[in-house]
Design an enzyme around this catalytic site. Structure first.
Site, PDB file in Angstrom:
ATOM      1  N   ASN A 184     -69.215 -77.985 -42.682  1.00 39.21           N
ATOM      2  CA  ASN A 184     -68.296 -78.613 -43.629  1.00 39.21           C
ATOM      3  C   ASN A 184     -68.766 -79.994 -44.076  1.00 39.21           C
ATOM      4  OD1 ASN A 184     -66.252 -76.422 -43.368  1.00 39.21           O
ATOM      5  ND2 ASN A 184     -66.178 -77.209 -41.274  1.00 39.21           N
ATOM      6  N   ARG A 185     -70.066 -80.226 -43.974  1.00 40.72           N
ATOM      7  CA  ARG A 185     -70.700 -81.465 -44.421  1.00 40.72           C
ATOM      8  C   ARG A 185     -70.193 -82.700 -43.673  1.00 40.72           C
ATOM      9  NH1 ARG A 185     -73.858 -79.962 -48.682  1.00 40.72           N
ATOM     10  NH2 ARG A 185     -73.208 -78.061 -49.758  1.00 40.72           N
ATOM     11  N   LEU A 186     -69.644 -82.506 -42.495  1.00 37.16           N
ATOM     12  CA  LEU A 186     -69.257 -83.626 -41.649  1.00 37.16           C
ATOM     13  C   LEU A 186     -70.450 -83.953 -40.746  1.00 37.16           C
ATOM     14  CD1 LEU A 186     -66.656 -85.331 -41.397  1.00 37.16           C
ATOM     15  CD2 LEU A 186     -66.109 -84.003 -39.360  1.00 37.16           C
TER      16      LEU A 186
END
Length: 231
Positions: free
Chosen positions: A209-211
């Site tokens: 989730n691009r975290l």
């Protein structure tokens, strides 16, 4: 086009190390991983070795960023030929575009884009010339064909055709006795090594989730400071 980072379901808040990343590695990159003297070397060495073991094409390839005398940036991919506590080493023609840029602005940035492992390392700092002894050791360890090409090429200068380029290489090979064997090829006077001496080193680890995880080391007057950055 956006490339997915796996997993449509966000990890639960507070899971920390228990939240598996998109690369399947459950451990989250953390400032505590940065140990040694200087503290970037050990982790960099591990990640480079794992990139080699994963059979990533050209695992020592890095994107080199320079700035010319007019302040205009340029990037290109070069090969890292040494990485230790002293810095990151690469070799090139001093009269090439990058050589002229570094003469005007002796600072640079390199990025190792190990995309298949969802990892990056970015290193920034001043540029020093590599000593002649180290340059000679590297030159005489290169394949003969690579020596001939470097000797023949006026790097970054225009040439009329591929045929002209091959003719230059053939003329140099004939001068030194052939492509496969012959006289020793000396180090060109306008060719040698540069060492990037790090002042900033950032490690990046892809997460779902691009975290993503980012940890940056900065060299201050009293030593290195490690901190986590938001993605």
């Amino acid at each position: 086009m956006r490339v997915g980072y796996g997993g449509g379901i966000p990890p639960n808040i507070g899971e920390g190390d228990r939240a598996a990343g998109a690369d399947g590695i459950r451990e989250n990159l953390d400032p505590s991983w940065l140990r040694g003297d200087p503290p970037w070397v050990d982790l960099f060495t591990v990640w480079l070795r794992e990139a080699i073991e994963a059979r990533i094409p050209e695992p020592n390839a890095m994107v080199l960023g320079t700035v010319d005398a007019d302040g205009h940036p340029a990037t290109r991919t070069v090969l890292c030929k040494g990485a230790d506590a002293a810095g990151i080493v690469f070799f090139t023609g001093y009269d090439s575009d990058k050589g002229r840029h570094l003469a005007a602005n002796p600072y640079a940035s390199v990025t190792f884009p190990w995309i298949a492992l969802e990892r990056q390392v970015n290193v920034r700092g001043r540029i020093d010339h590599v000593g002649m002894e180290e340059t000679h050791a590297h030159w005489f360890n290169r394949p003969r064909g690579s020596q001939l090409s470097a000797y023949a090429s006026e790097q970054s200068r225009p040439i009329g055709s591929r045929t002209d380029l091959e003719a230059k290489a053939a003329a140099v090979a004939e001068e030194f006795g052939g492509f496969d064997d012959g006289a020793e090829i000396p180090v060109p006077s306008d060719w040698g090594g540069f060492r990037l001496v790090p002042t900033v080193v950032e490690f990046w680890q892809g997460r779902a989730n691009r975290l993503h995880n980012r940890v940056r080391l900065t060299l201050l007057d009293d030593g290195w400071r490690a901190e986590r950055l938001q993605p």
